[in-house]
Structures are given as structure tokens and as C-alpha cells.
Design a protein around this motif. Structure first.
Motif, PDB file in Angstrom:
ATOM      1  N   THR A 161       2.440  17.768  57.454  1.00  0.00           N
ATOM      2  CA  THR A 161       3.134  17.658  55.257  1.00  0.00           C
ATOM      3  C   THR A 161       1.807  17.547  54.531  1.00  0.00           C
ATOM      4  O   THR A 161       1.878  18.332  54.205  1.00  0.00           O
ATOM      5  CB  THR A 161       4.117  16.447  55.323  1.00  0.00           C
ATOM      6  OG1 THR A 161       4.824  16.527  56.222  1.00  0.00           O
ATOM      7  CG2 THR A 161       4.925  17.100  53.594  1.00  0.00           C
ATOM      8  N   PHE A 162       1.013  16.538  54.985  1.00  0.00           N
ATOM      9  CA  PHE A 162       0.080  16.783  53.804  1.00  0.00           C
ATOM     10  C   PHE A 162      -1.327  17.790  53.645  1.00  0.00           C
ATOM     11  O   PHE A 162      -2.017  18.281  53.340  1.00  0.00           O
ATOM     12  CB  PHE A 162      -0.757  15.056  54.297  1.00  0.00           C
ATOM     13  CG  PHE A 162      -0.533  14.153  52.856  1.00  0.00           C
ATOM     14  CD1 PHE A 162      -1.083  14.561  51.385  1.00  0.00           C
ATOM     15  CD2 PHE A 162       0.719  13.539  53.778  1.00  0.00           C
ATOM     16  CE1 PHE A 162      -0.697  13.888  50.986  1.00  0.00           C
ATOM     17  CE2 PHE A 162       0.405  12.355  52.410  1.00  0.00           C
ATOM     18  CZ  PHE A 162      -0.277  12.604  50.946  1.00  0.00           C
ATOM     19  N   THR A 163      -1.655  17.933  55.451  1.00  0.00           N
ATOM     20  CA  THR A 163      -1.768  19.646  55.812  1.00  0.00           C
ATOM     21  C   THR A 163      -1.694  20.385  55.072  1.00  0.00           C
ATOM     22  O   THR A 163      -2.774  21.078  54.572  1.00  0.00           O
ATOM     23  CB  THR A 163      -1.971  19.746  57.248  1.00  0.00           C
ATOM     24  OG1 THR A 163      -2.830  18.525  57.692  1.00  0.00           O
ATOM     25  CG2 THR A 163      -3.003  20.252  57.712  1.00  0.00           C
ATOM     26  N   MET A 164      -0.764  20.468  54.935  1.00  0.00           N
ATOM     27  CA  MET A 164       0.140  21.969  54.984  1.00  0.00           C
ATOM     28  C   MET A 164       0.006  21.730  52.751  1.00  0.00           C
ATOM     29  O   MET A 164      -0.562  23.167  51.968  1.00  0.00           O
ATOM     30  CB  MET A 164       1.484  21.803  54.341  1.00  0.00           C
ATOM     31  CG  MET A 164       1.910  22.323  55.972  1.00  0.00           C
ATOM     32  SD  MET A 164       1.741  23.974  56.283  1.00  0.00           S
ATOM     33  CE  MET A 164       2.429  24.196  57.940  1.00  0.00           C
ATOM     34  N   LEU A 165       0.085  20.559  52.663  1.00  0.00           N
ATOM     35  CA  LEU A 165       0.378  20.279  51.219  1.00  0.00           C
ATOM     36  C   LEU A 165      -1.124  20.756  50.432  1.00  0.00           C
ATOM     37  O   LEU A 165      -1.460  21.143  49.115  1.00  0.00           O
ATOM     38  CB  LEU A 165       0.443  18.740  51.058  1.00  0.00           C
ATOM     39  CG  LEU A 165       0.240  17.966  49.486  1.00  0.00           C
ATOM     40  CD1 LEU A 165       1.589  19.422  48.437  1.00  0.00           C
ATOM     41  CD2 LEU A 165       0.887  16.459  48.929  1.00  0.00           C
ATOM     42  N   ILE A 166      -2.203  19.768  51.136  1.00  0.00           N
ATOM     43  CA  ILE A 166      -3.598  19.971  50.519  1.00  0.00           C
ATOM     44  C   ILE A 166      -3.883  21.760  50.427  1.00  0.00           C
ATOM     45  O   ILE A 166      -4.593  22.042  50.035  1.00  0.00           O
ATOM     46  CB  ILE A 166      -4.573  19.258  51.468  1.00  0.00           C
ATOM     47  CG1 ILE A 166      -4.277  17.943  50.998  1.00  0.00           C
ATOM     48  CG2 ILE A 166      -6.031  19.966  51.312  1.00  0.00           C
ATOM     49  CD1 ILE A 166      -5.031  17.204  52.327  1.00  0.00           C
ATOM     50  N   GLY A 167      -3.947  22.374  51.857  1.00  0.00           N
ATOM     51  CA  GLY A 167      -4.071  23.503  51.891  1.00  0.00           C
ATOM     52  C   GLY A 167      -2.986  24.658  51.096  1.00  0.00           C
ATOM     53  O   GLY A 167      -4.264  25.345  50.310  1.00  0.00           O
ATOM     54  N   SER A 168      -2.196  23.995  50.630  1.00  0.00           N
ATOM     55  CA  SER A 168      -1.737  24.587  49.703  1.00  0.00           C
ATOM     56  C   SER A 168      -1.757  24.538  48.143  1.00  0.00           C
ATOM     57  O   SER A 168      -2.599  25.892  47.381  1.00  0.00           O
ATOM     58  CB  SER A 168      -0.363  24.308  49.558  1.00  0.00           C
ATOM     59  OG  SER A 168       1.044  24.236  50.373  1.00  0.00           O
ATOM     60  N   ILE A 169      -2.490  22.916  48.252  1.00  0.00           N
ATOM     61  CA  ILE A 169      -3.385  22.767  47.199  1.00  0.00           C
ATOM     62  C   ILE A 169      -4.070  23.698  46.411  1.00  0.00           C
ATOM     63  O   ILE A 169      -4.676  24.443  45.374  1.00  0.00           O
ATOM     64  CB  ILE A 169      -3.197  21.671  46.595  1.00  0.00           C
ATOM     65  CG1 ILE A 169      -1.883  20.503  46.311  1.00  0.00           C
ATOM     66  CG2 ILE A 169      -4.532  21.115  45.039  1.00  0.00           C
ATOM     67  CD1 ILE A 169      -1.977  19.521  46.225  1.00  0.00           C
ATOM     68  N   ALA A 170      -5.388  23.815  47.450  1.00  0.00           N
ATOM     69  CA  ALA A 170      -6.404  24.826  47.643  1.00  0.00           C
ATOM     70  C   ALA A 170      -6.137  26.044  47.612  1.00  0.00           C
ATOM     71  O   ALA A 170      -7.136  27.137  46.616  1.00  0.00           O
ATOM     72  CB  ALA A 170      -7.369  24.125  48.635  1.00  0.00           C
ATOM     73  N   GLY A 171      -5.073  26.328  48.277  1.00  0.00           N
ATOM     74  CA  GLY A 171      -5.002  27.608  48.206  1.00  0.00           C
ATOM     75  C   GLY A 171      -5.050  28.534  46.552  1.00  0.00           C
ATOM     76  O   GLY A 171      -5.388  29.191  45.898  1.00  0.00           O
ATOM     77  N   VAL A 172      -4.115  27.445  45.986  1.00  0.00           N
ATOM     78  CA  VAL A 172      -3.369  28.035  44.710  1.00  0.00           C
ATOM     79  C   VAL A 172      -4.492  27.779  43.772  1.00  0.00           C
ATOM     80  O   VAL A 172      -4.873  28.133  43.384  1.00  0.00           O
ATOM     81  CB  VAL A 172      -2.482  27.122  44.449  1.00  0.00           C
ATOM     82  CG1 VAL A 172      -1.409  27.012  42.338  1.00  0.00           C
ATOM     83  CG2 VAL A 172      -1.442  27.250  45.354  1.00  0.00           C
ATOM     84  N   SER A 173      -5.203  26.533  43.999  1.00  0.00           N
ATOM     85  CA  SER A 173      -6.440  25.819  42.688  1.00  0.00           C
ATOM     86  C   SER A 173      -7.196  27.172  42.831  1.00  0.00           C
ATOM     87  O   SER A 173      -7.878  28.044  42.028  1.00  0.00           O
ATOM     88  CB  SER A 173      -6.762  25.267  42.656  1.00  0.00           C
ATOM     89  OG  SER A 173      -6.671  23.665  43.107  1.00  0.00           O
ATOM     90  N   LEU A 174      -7.355  28.060  44.512  1.00  0.00           N
ATOM     91  CA  LEU A 174      -8.881  28.915  44.497  1.00  0.00           C
ATOM     92  C   LEU A 174      -7.913  30.129  43.489  1.00  0.00           C
ATOM     93  O   LEU A 174      -9.181  31.085  43.377  1.00  0.00           O
ATOM     94  CB  LEU A 174      -8.898  29.233  45.780  1.00  0.00           C
ATOM     95  CG  LEU A 174      -9.779  28.568  46.812  1.00  0.00           C
ATOM     96  CD1 LEU A 174      -9.605  28.572  48.197  1.00  0.00           C
ATOM     97  CD2 LEU A 174     -11.193  28.442  46.568  1.00  0.00           C
ATOM     98  N   PHE A 175      -6.897  29.907  44.240  1.00  0.00           N
ATOM     99  CA  PHE A 175      -6.926  31.499  43.400  1.00  0.00           C
ATOM    100  C   PHE A 175      -6.180  31.758  41.780  1.00  0.00           C
ATOM    101  O   PHE A 175      -6.633  32.580  41.237  1.00  0.00           O
ATOM    102  CB  PHE A 175      -4.777  31.672  43.928  1.00  0.00           C
ATOM    103  CG  PHE A 175      -4.508  33.059  43.715  1.00  0.00           C
ATOM    104  CD1 PHE A 175      -4.536  34.489  44.433  1.00  0.00           C
ATOM    105  CD2 PHE A 175      -3.215  32.900  42.506  1.00  0.00           C
ATOM    106  CE1 PHE A 175      -3.736  35.026  44.294  1.00  0.00           C
ATOM    107  CE2 PHE A 175      -2.465  34.105  41.912  1.00  0.00           C
ATOM    108  CZ  PHE A 175      -2.704  35.089  43.019  1.00  0.00           C
ATOM    109  N   VAL A 176      -6.072  30.304  41.455  1.00  0.00           N
ATOM    110  CA  VAL A 176      -6.367  29.908  39.792  1.00  0.00           C
ATOM    111  C   VAL A 176      -7.719  30.540  39.387  1.00  0.00           C
ATOM    112  O   VAL A 176      -7.846  30.776  38.381  1.00  0.00           O
ATOM    113  CB  VAL A 176      -5.656  29.022  39.615  1.00  0.00           C
ATOM    114  CG1 VAL A 176      -5.623  28.921  38.174  1.00  0.00           C
ATOM    115  CG2 VAL A 176      -3.827  29.257  40.138  1.00  0.00           C
ATOM    116  N   GLY A 177      -8.225  29.322  40.140  1.00  0.00           N
ATOM    117  CA  GLY A 177      -9.774  29.974  39.990  1.00  0.00           C
ATOM    118  C   GLY A 177      -9.806  31.333  39.740  1.00  0.00           C
ATOM    119  O   GLY A 177     -10.834  31.877  38.498  1.00  0.00           O
TER     120      GLY A 177
END
Lengths: 413, 250, 404
Positions: free
Chosen positions: A286-302
Motif C-alpha cells: 500500500t505504501f509503495t503505491m502511495l509513495i509512487g502516487s505522491i511522487a507521480g503527482v508531485s512530479l506532474f505538478v512541479g
């Protein structure tokens, strides 16, 4: 020829640098965009990792790296069913050998337990009496709330000292100070030297506070009058080595119990903490998914933030491009200039972003007392991605402008 | 003599503060502008002519001196009142047109009306565009218009609130000579209708179309006299056409 | 009337400069989108993990027959005071209780299948056992209400029993003997492993509670009751109420010790609470960083795009706009842009969260509080960052603004 090229490049670098410092506000804002993009990704990933470790450690405290070796309880011999009950082959020495010989094992704790009547004054209670070694506290993550646990000397000297569970403390002593008091286990008097913290029921609904701990050698010789034990609690270094450790334990015990030669079945069973490991695996996933999602969203937003800022700041300069071309700059010159500007911005911002990201992660780590860590991977990811976007959107609109007629570019607003 | 519209007494403008770093753009300038005049303020680049116009037009504030407009001492007015003065009594034309991009001619002309209390905005704007001969270009965007046409839109915008005076800062500076002449001719026509006009320019040729020429050098008025050789821009255009025709005939 | 006109100017301007409007909006949109998605993902992860570890008995209580202490002589034998009716009363009368599972057990029983035997604890249970323990059959069926009514001789076995007696063969429908009573196997439980106390939770045979009491043990009392609570918040109240209820039902005079023990899973509770604390911090951090990063991007873009418009501000002032007119126009613009951006951000965030849920198969949960905070915050940042340079430009003499 090459000499001239380098001179040209140097001159363009100079122009770019002048441009950047001439528009301090614009440069600062674009830089800020990239810094925020890069550092947000790094901090987000490190927070996610820190939280993951924190949550996993809570499950680990329940004993995910615990392997329990039970003495076999049945001897199945087809047709006859006499040898019932616990086998007598598991010994304290087995535990010692397991701990000494297997590198993946931190400690191996022998346990022999039995429910017995325990008396204090005129009160009696039926309590699980557990003989074990001091390392039991670490293996089960079970601590004293008052007094102390017994130590190795108590064990070797077979002292009659006992540490009582919180439930026993409540029922027999009703909250009175009892360190130094005497308690009778069976008919043997013991001195109480400590009280355990309260743990409640375990996964099986069994009350863990309804126990009394005494040194294993004292238990075997003075209370149970036995030479064998019924469990070994093995603490592995890490849950990743559980399988290897279990296999090595099996080999050693088979050898020690002389089961190999006759090819007899195991007279013990080895159990990992399935429920806990399962929960832990699910948590990790679950955390792997969460971290992946957060990282993806942050990258996208950045990325979009950087893109927007680059677009605006280049768009603002279409006029300038027209002017440069009007005074004789070639398209290539304009492009080189913008490429250099964008590189300086992106690289500078990227590096500053890494610094801020790492600093932010450290601050968060200190503030939350989590084991946050900055992975090289996240730094690279954030840096490469942001710099690439900064470069692309710093140069692409400039290229478009350089394709315009100088007059048009000059006129544009 | 006609009504006194603007009276400037000992106007000065100093940029910067320090003794060494300050620059005096205007040095105790005094002048009067009367209704119906066509004035050219002439001077080299950096002489202070634009600063003078900006101050006379209430776009900028003088550091010293008194400016009286319609018996009101505008140099003492606050920002709010100055905005109202600019809106109702003054029209501006700039060298670089300053039209809002992506906004059609009509809406550009409407701009000053938006900040006034008038309600028949579109009618007034159409009339103003009509008066500069652009009624057929009302819905064109600035980048669809030629330089001369853009400047005419700007003039319509300056006229739309029926101001007492129109200031034009190098109105022909960004235009070819023919379009420039058209603009000068338009300004002369407006002047003939009674509008007071002040043009700032560094070109002697342009100044010749005004009725009064004020020469500025280093922040001081060095000469201020009636232009006895005032030329008609219309006539100039006619000769230009003849010359062109002659060229083509040859 | 003037306000209406300013509003019109703002909207018309926004419509004309689509790229600029879009870019101004982008900051708010991505800020809110990121916040929505990231918080939704974190909340979803929290829900999933907490749900998982709750299965360790987070919201349960154990009632065991027998007090913690007896007065007087040693020994005492089995406690016979806890009844099925006690379990029913707890369910009916204690508000926080969701479900109860009364059960009886016998330490070790011989379990025989043909020529093989095992030695397993025998449990008499009701169908609610499965719910309360969150422990289900891997194949076949669990004990049903019909089985209870009919005192059926059916059993569900643990995986260890299956392995010992049947190896890899399918045990469903086979007959085993427990003691001397024959039982038909109707199900096999999922694997649970070993408890911290070393007990093999998979080495068990479950039979209907009624069958256990009437046909096997011939008793009218039970060993314990597992209780599932609706919430952990009032666990102490629940313990008190259950204790009071049972004392009353067992006619215990004041001063007489309890003839039962009520315990909760403190270790599991501590773990879950620790995790919830961690998640709360995680959420605050993640939301906070999204907000800050989003805010900086919003401010950044607003500053740049308003700075770009000093000329326009100068021109408007030259033709008579007052400072107030300019500020009003930019206020309307910034408000319109940030609010629209906020709404788009919420929509995109919702869609993103949904997508994420589909892709990662991990649930997400949108937090409207965080979304609201995000919109208000980024609107404020956007408006302030948009207004500040506009105000500065409006305060300048028009000439200076005109010259860029």
C-alpha cells in the motif's frame, strides 16, 4: 575554426548571464518554480518513506521477525496412537546452538510454560508460568513497568525470582507495591522482582498479562521438573531472511535430534508470524503505491509549474527575440542563447531544489522523529525530470519565436 | 485672446535624490496654453520635452512649481482627482499607439468611457471612430490594422471623452512619412474644429504644422513663438501624391 | 454600476487573453489537484492499512469465565457461571456492542480420521464467530444457524488439522471422530498462523456450540465471549457496562470478586493508535507541502503575469482609471481565476483520485476539509499575489507604468 566556435559560445554565455541578471525578478521567479518543483518531490518521497518505516515498525514491534519453534505435539504412527503429548527432544541447548550457529538469528529464547496455581497470602489464581531467558523481553518486545526482569546470573544460579504480569499484579496484589514480596508457584516460594507492562489479549484472544516469568533453569529444575522445553522463540535479523533462517533452524534441529540418519519426520514445527507478515506485506504494498502516487503527482505538478513559468517568461521576450534578429542574430544564435539561459536556470534551480529538498527532509525527520531518508533515486528523478521540462519549455517557445519574421516578433505584444 | 486652459508656473522636475545622482529634467519652466491653440513642443532627445508634456497632461507630477488648469491648481490634486482630470479633460496619443492587444478598435476607443460616468458608451465610441475615418474598421483587432490606422484609433480614443486638450507624444514617430502626414492632417483638422492640441516632436518638419512652436533645450524653454510659416498637412500630402505620380509617369 | 463595469472589464480581459488566463489558472488548478489527489491517496492508504491491522482484534473484547483470583483454597475447577444468555444480554443491552460470539472449548481432543490421528483443541462456536474474529473458511462452509438449531454433527477444521489428517486430499464431506462422536467436515478455515503465545491457531476443530454443549461436553455454561465493538473510542465504557451487566446477572454482591474477566487487545490498540498518529502527521505534512508548493507556484505565476501588464495598467491610468478602478479590476480577475481554477482543480483531483484507485487498486478517499482549505488558501495566495504588483503599478505615476 574551433577557436572561433568557443569564443562565440563564451560570448553567448555572457549574453545569457547578463540577460538573467538584468531581469532579476523574472529569473528569481522562474528559479523558484524549479526549486519548488524539485524539492517538493524529494521531500514528499522522503516523508512517504519515513511514514512507511514508522508504520511498518509498529507492526514489526508485534513480532514480524519472530519465528516460533514448537515441540511436536503428536507422534503419528499409523495404527497405534500411544505416544501422545509433547515430545521431549527440544532443549535449552537447542536454543543456544540456534542462536550461536545461524548468522541470521539475533537471539533464540527457550520457553517452557504451564498453567499453575499461584498463591499470595490467601489469594490464589490460575496463571501461566513461563520459564525463559532475559532475552525474552526483546524477542517479544515485552517490558517491565516496575522493578526489573531477571538476568543471566539469576538463570545460571537458578534463583527463585519471578516477574509477574500486569493481570497477576492487579488480581493478587490489587495495585500494592509487591517488589520483594513472596509468591508461591505450586509450593515453591519466589521473590517478585518486577511487574510487566500491560499488553492485553494476543491475536488468539489469549490474555498476555495473565503470566508469570521465571528463569528457564529455575523453572525446569525447581518447578516443572523437566529437562525439555516446548518452544523456542527465534528473532531473525530481518523479515527478509526468515525463510533462510527457518531452513537453517530445521537443519540444525534435525541434526541435533538425530533425525537425518533414520530419515524420520521432524519432531518440531517452525512457524513464522503469518498474520503479521501478511499485514506487513500489505502495508508495504500500500505504501509503495502511495509513495509512487505522491511522487507521480508531485512530479506532474512541479513539471506543470515549471512549464507555466517558462512559457510566460519566454513569451514576454518575443519582442527581444525580434530585436536580436533585427540586429543580425541568426536563429541559431537566438536558440543557443535561450538554451543556455534555460540550462542555467534549470540546473541552478535543480541543484538548489536538491539542497532544499534534502534540508526539508532532514527538518521533517527531526520534527516527526521519523526515519526519513532521501533516496538517490528520488533526487535523480526529480532533478532529471524538472531540468528536462525546464529546458524544453525554455527553448521550445523561443524556437517558435525565432521562426517568426523579425518585424512580427518586434510588433508582438 | 482665447481662454487660458493651462498655466504652468516655474515647473521643475528632478529625477533622483542625491546631489550627484539627481538629474534635472525641467528647470523652472513657465508657459500658458490657450484654447484653440496647436502647439509643437520641440527639442532633442533628452531635452525634457516629453517630461513637460507628461506633467502638463497630469501623467506625472512636477517636483516643484504650480500647474493651473481651468482655474484649478492641479499640482495640488490627489491621485483620484488627477485620474478624473485625465479622464474628462485630457486626451493622449502615444508614439507606440498603446492599444490593448486582442481588443478591437471600438473597444479600445471605449476604454476611457469605461472610467467615466457616461452610459451611451458604444455610440460615443462609434462617433469618435467616425471622426477619424475608421467607421469601417471598428471590429478589427490592432494587429489587423496598419500603423496609421492604429494611431487613428488611438486619436479616436483620445477624443472620445470630448477633452479640452489632446497631447500627442511623437505621434508620427512609428509611422512612415505618408501615414505620418495623415495623422498630422487629422490633428490639424481637429484643431480647425476648435480642439486644443499639443504635439511633442524632435522633428522640425513636423513642428512646422503647428501654430506655435516651443523649443526646449536642457530642461529650459529657449524659444516660444508663433509659427508664421504654418503649413497645411493636407497640401503636403497632395504634393506627395503629385511627386509619386510624377515618379510613376517617368 | 461602476462595479458591474469593472467586473465586465475583468471578465472580458480574461476571455481575450486566453493563454495568460490559462497560465494564471494553472497554478491554482495544479495546486488543488495535487492536494486533492495526494490527500485522497494518503487517506485511502490509511483506511486500507488500518482496516487490515484492525483484524488483529483492535475493536474487540474478550470475556472469559472465571475471575482473576479466587479466595481461599487452591484449585477451584471450572467456572460454571458464564452462559449463552449472558452473551445475548451483552449484545442486547450494551450499546457499543455490534456482535457477540459465545464459545466453549476443550484443551486437547483426539481427532481421528481412519488410521490417522491429531490432537487439537476443540471449539464450540456460533456462526458469529467468523464475523467477530474476521476469520473465514478457505473452502466449504462455516457453521450455520441451522447447524446450531439441529445440534448438527458437522465441523470445520483448521489447515494444520487438514494437513495432518488428509495431506493434500479434499477433506470436505469426510467423516472424522472427535473423542467418540463422529462429525462431517463441512469447511476448512483460512490460515492464521501462530499467536504470540506460541499457540497454533490453525490446529483447531470447530463444531456448533449447541452440539458441543449437549452432545460432547454435556455442560450448560460457556468458556468465553468474544465481543466486537462498533468503535474503539469508548472501550473503557464498554468494559464497565459489560462488567456491571454480568455482575448483576450473576448476582454478585458488592465486594465479591468478578467471576469473569474482561480484557481488550491493548497491544493491538497501541499499535493501531500509533499508526493513526503517524498517518495524521503524514496527512498534515503531505497536505501542507502540497499547499506550500502550490501556493508558491500560484504566487509565482500571478506575480509574473501581472508584472507583464504594467503597461496596460499605465495606459488605463492615462485614460483616467483611478487606482481603485485598477485594483478592483485585478481583484475580480484574480478572484475569478483562482476560484475557477479551484473548481477545475477539485474536478481534476477527483478524476485523478479515481484514476489512481483504478490503476493502483488502492482505495482513495477525498477529504473535503482539505479541499476546502486548499481552495481558500490558494485563492487567498492567488489574490494577494495578483493584487500586490497591480497595486504597486497602480500607485506609480502613469508614465512610469507605461514605460514598463
Amino acid at each position: 575554426m574551433w577557436y572561433k566556435n568557443i569564443m562565440n559560445l563564451l560570448r553567448t554565455i555572457k549574453i545569457s548571464r547578463k540577460q538573467l541578471s538584468a531581469h532579476k525578478v523574472r529569473t528569481a521567479l522562474a528559479l523558484l518554480g524549479i526549486v519548488v518543483g524539485v524539492s517538493a518531490v524529494i521531500i514528499m518521497i522522503s516523508i512517504g518513506t519515513g511514514a512507511q518505516r514508522e508504520v511498518l515498525s509498529k507492526i514489526e514491534e508485534m513480532g514480524t521477525n519472530l519465528i516460533i519453534v514448537n515441540a511436536a505435539e503428536v507422534q503419528r504412527s499409523p495404527g497405534r496412537m500411544q505416544a501422545r503429548g509433547t515430545v521431549t527432544t527440544l532443549t535449552v541447548q537447542d536454543a543456544e546452538v540456534v542462536e550461536r550457529e545461524i548468522p541470521y538469528v539475533i537471539t533464540a529464547v527457550p520457553v517452557q510454560s504451564r498453567r499453575m496455581q499461584v498463591r499470595s497470602g490467601n489469594l490464589t489464581s490460575s496463571v501461566l508460568v513461563v520459564g525463559t531467558t532475559p532475552a525474552f523481553q526483546d524477542v517479544r518486545n515485552f517490558r517491565v513497568q516496575a522493578g526489573s526482569f531477571f538476568d543471566e546470573h539469576d538463570d545460571i544460579a537458578m534463583r527463585r525470582v519471578a516477574v509477574i504480569g500486569a493481570g497477576v499484579y492487579r488480581s493478587l496484589f490489587g495495585g500494592q507495591n509487591m517488589i520483594g514480596e513472596t509468591i508461591r508457584i505450586g509450593n515453591v516460594p519466589f521473590e517478585i522482582i518486577g511487574v510487566m507492562e500491560s499488553k492485553g489479549v494476543d491475536l488468539d484472544g489469549v490474555d498476555q498479562d495473565d503470566q508469570i516469568f521465571i528463569p528457564i533453569r529455575t523453572a525446569l529444575r525447581r518447578v516443572f521438573n523437566l529437562s525439555y522445553i516446548n518452544n523456542i522463540y527465534v528473532q531473525a535479523q530481518h523479515q527478509n531472511v526468515m525463510d533462510v533462517a527457518a531452513e537453517r533452524i530445521r537443519e540444525i534441529l534435525r541434526e541435533r535430534h538425530r533425525l537425518i540418519a533414520q530419515d524420520r519426520p521432524d519432531d518440531f514445527t517452525i512457524h513464522p508470524q503469518l498474520e503479521l507478515l501478511d499485514a506487513q506485506r500489505e502495508t508495504t504494498d500500500t505504501f509503495t503505491m502511495l509513495i509512487g502516487s505522491i511522487a507521480g503527482v508531485s512530479l506532474f505538478v512541479g513539471g506543470i509549474g515549471i512549464l507555466a513559468i517558462m512559457l510566460i517568461s519566454v513569451r514576454e521576450r518575443v519582442n527581444e527575440i525580434g530585436l536580436r534578429m533585427a540586429v543580425g542574430a541568426r536563429r541559431k544564435d537566438v536558440l543557443t542563447q535561450f538554451l543556455l539561459e534555460a540550462s542555467m536556470l534549470s540546473l541552478g534551480g535543480g541543484i538548489a531544489g536538491i539542497v532544499f529538498g534534502i534540508a526539508g527532509s532532514i527538518v521533517v525527520g527531526i520534527a516527526t522523529a521519523w526515519a526519513t531518508s532521501v533516496s538517490v533515486y528520488s533526487v535523480l528523478l526529480a532533478f532529471v525530470f524538472s531540468v528536462a521540462i525546464g529546458l524544453f519549455f525554455g527553448v521550445y517557445p523561443a524556437r517558435k519565436a525565432s521562426l517568426l519574421d523579425p518585424i512580427e516578433a518586434l510588433r508582438s505584444e | 485672446m482665447n481662454n487660458k486652459l493651462i498655466e504652468a508656473i516655474n515647473i521643475s522636475k528632478i529625477y533622483g535624490r542625491g546631489v550627484d545622482t539627481s538629474v534635472t529634467a525641467l528647470d523652472n519652466v513657465s508657459l500658458e496654453i490657450h484654447e484653440g491653440e496647436f502647439i509643437a513642443i520641440m527639442g532633442a532627445s533628452g531635452s525634457g520635452k516629453s517630461t513637460l508634456m507628461n506633467i502638463l497632461g497630469c501623467l506625472d507630477k512636477p517636483t516643484g512649481g504650480t500647474l493651473i488648469q481651468d482655474n484649478v491648481e492641479v499640482s495640488k490634486l490627489g491621485d483620484e482627482e488627477l485620474a478624473a482630470v485625465r479622464n474628462k479633460k485630457i486626451g493622449f496619443v502615444f508614439q507606440s499607439f498603446n492599444l490593448l492587444a486582442r481588443t478591437n478598435a471600438l473597444e479600445n476607443v471605449e476604454l476611457p468611457l469605461l472610467y467615466s460616468d457616461r452610459s451611451n458608451i458604444t455610440d460615443l465610441a462609434q462617433k469618435a471612430l467616425d471622426s477619424v475615418g475608421l467607421s469601417d474598421r471598428m471590429h478589427h483587432l490592432p494587429n489587423e490594422l496598419s500603423g496609421g490606422q492604429q494611431q487613428r484609433v488611438a486619436i479616436a480614443r483620445a477624443l472620445v471623452n470630448d477633452p479640452e486638450i489632446v497631447f500627442a507624444d511623437e505621434p508620427t514617430g512609428n509611422l512612415d512619412s505618408r501615414s505620418g502626414m495623415e495623422i498630422m492632417s487629422l490633428l490639424q483638422k481637429l484643431n480647425a474644429q476648435g480642439r486644443t492640441i499639443v504635439v511633442v516632436t524632435h522633428e522640425k518638419d513636423i513642428a512646422q504644422y503647428a501654430g506655435r512652436i516651443i523649443q526646449i533645450t536642457d530642461g529650459k524653454i529657449t524659444s516660444d513663438k508663433k509659427n508664421i510659416n504654418k503649413i497645411s498637412a493636407e497640401e503636403t500630402m497632395a504634393t506627395m501624391t503629385e511627386t509619386e505620380a510624377a515618379h510613376e509617369n517617368r | 454600476m461602476k462595479t458591474g463595469r469593472m467586473m465586465k472589464i475583468a471578465f472580458v480581459g480574461l476571455g481575450r487573453n486566453k493563454l495568460r488566463t490559462f497560465l494564471m489558472m494553472v497554478g491554482v488548478v495544479i495546486g488543488i489537484t495535487a492536494l486533492t489527489i495526494v490527500v485522497a491517496a494518503a487517506l485511502g492508504a490509511q483506511e486500507r492499512i488500518i482496516e487490515r491491522v484492525k483484524q488483529f482484534g483492535y475493536e474487540t473484547l474478550m470475556v472469559r469465565a472465571g475471575g482473576e483470583v479466587e479466595r481461599g483454597a487452591m484449585g477451584g475447577g471450572e467456572v460454571t457461571t458464564l452462559r449463552i444468555e449472558d452473551a445475548e444480554a451483552i449484545k442486547d443491552e450494551v450499546g457499543l456492542v455490534v456482535e457477540v460470539a459465545p464459545f466453549n472449548r476443550r484443551g486437547r481432543s483426539d481427532v481421528v480420521y481412519q488410521d490417522k490421528s491429531a490432537n487439537s483443541p476443540l471449539f464450540g462456536v456460533t456462526p458469529e464467530w467468523s464475523t467477530v474474529w474476521n476469520w473465514h473458511v478457505a473452502r466449504g462452509d462455516f457453521i450455520s444457524d441451522r447447524d446450531i438449531e439441529q445440534l448438527a454433527r458437522v465441523c470445520v477444521i483448521g489447515p494444520t488439522v487438514q494437513r495432518d489428517l488428509f495431506g493434500d486430499a479434499n477433506p470436505i464431506g469426510e467423516m472424522i471422530r472427535v473423542g467418540s462422536v463422529p462429525f462431517e467436515i463441512i469447511g476448512v478455515m483460512e490460515e492464521r498462523g501462530i499467536s504470540a503465545g506460541g499457540g497454533d491457531m490453525d490446529n483447531r476443530v470447530f463444531i456448533p456450540l449447541s452440539t458441543f454443549m449437549r452432545r460432547v461436553a454435556n455442560v450448560d455454561y460457556i468458556y468465553g465471549i468474544r465481543i466486537l465493538l462498533g468503535s474503539i473510542r469508548d472501550v473503557d465504557t464498554a468494559v464497565e457496562e459489560i462488567t456491571a451487566l454480568l455482575r448483576e446477572r450473576h448476582n454478585l454482591a458488592p465486594g465479591v470478586p468478578d467471576d469473569f474477566t474482561v480484557r481488550s487487545a491493548e497491544e493491538v490498540q497501541a499499535m493501531v493508535e500509533g499508526m493513526l498518529g503517524t498517518f495524521n502527521i503524514l496527512l498534515v505534512l503531505v497536505a501542507g507541502i502540497s499547499l506550500i508548493a502550490g501556493g508558491i507556484v500560484v504566487a509565482n505565476i500571478m506575480l509574473i503575469s501581472v508584472n507583464e501588464r504594467r503597461r496596460e495598467i499605465g495606459l488605463r491610468k492615462a485614460v483616467g482609471a483611478r487606482k481603485k478602478d485598477i485594483t478592483t479590476q485585478f481583484l475580480f480577475e484574480a478572484t475569478a481565476v483562482t476560484l475557477t481554477g479551484g473548481v477545475i482543480g477539485i474536478i481534476l483531483g477527483g478524476v485523478g483520485a479515481l484514476l489512481l484507485e483504478t490503476i493502483t487498486q488502492t482505495p482513495t478517499a477525498i477529504s473535503w476539509v482539505s479541499v476546502a482549505v486548499g481552495v481558500v488558501f490558494s485563492a487567498l495566495v492567488g489574490i494577494i499575489a495578483g493584487m500586490q504588483p497591480a497595486k504597486r503599478a497602480a500607485a506609480l505615476p502613469p508614465v512610469e507604468a507605461l514605460h514598463g
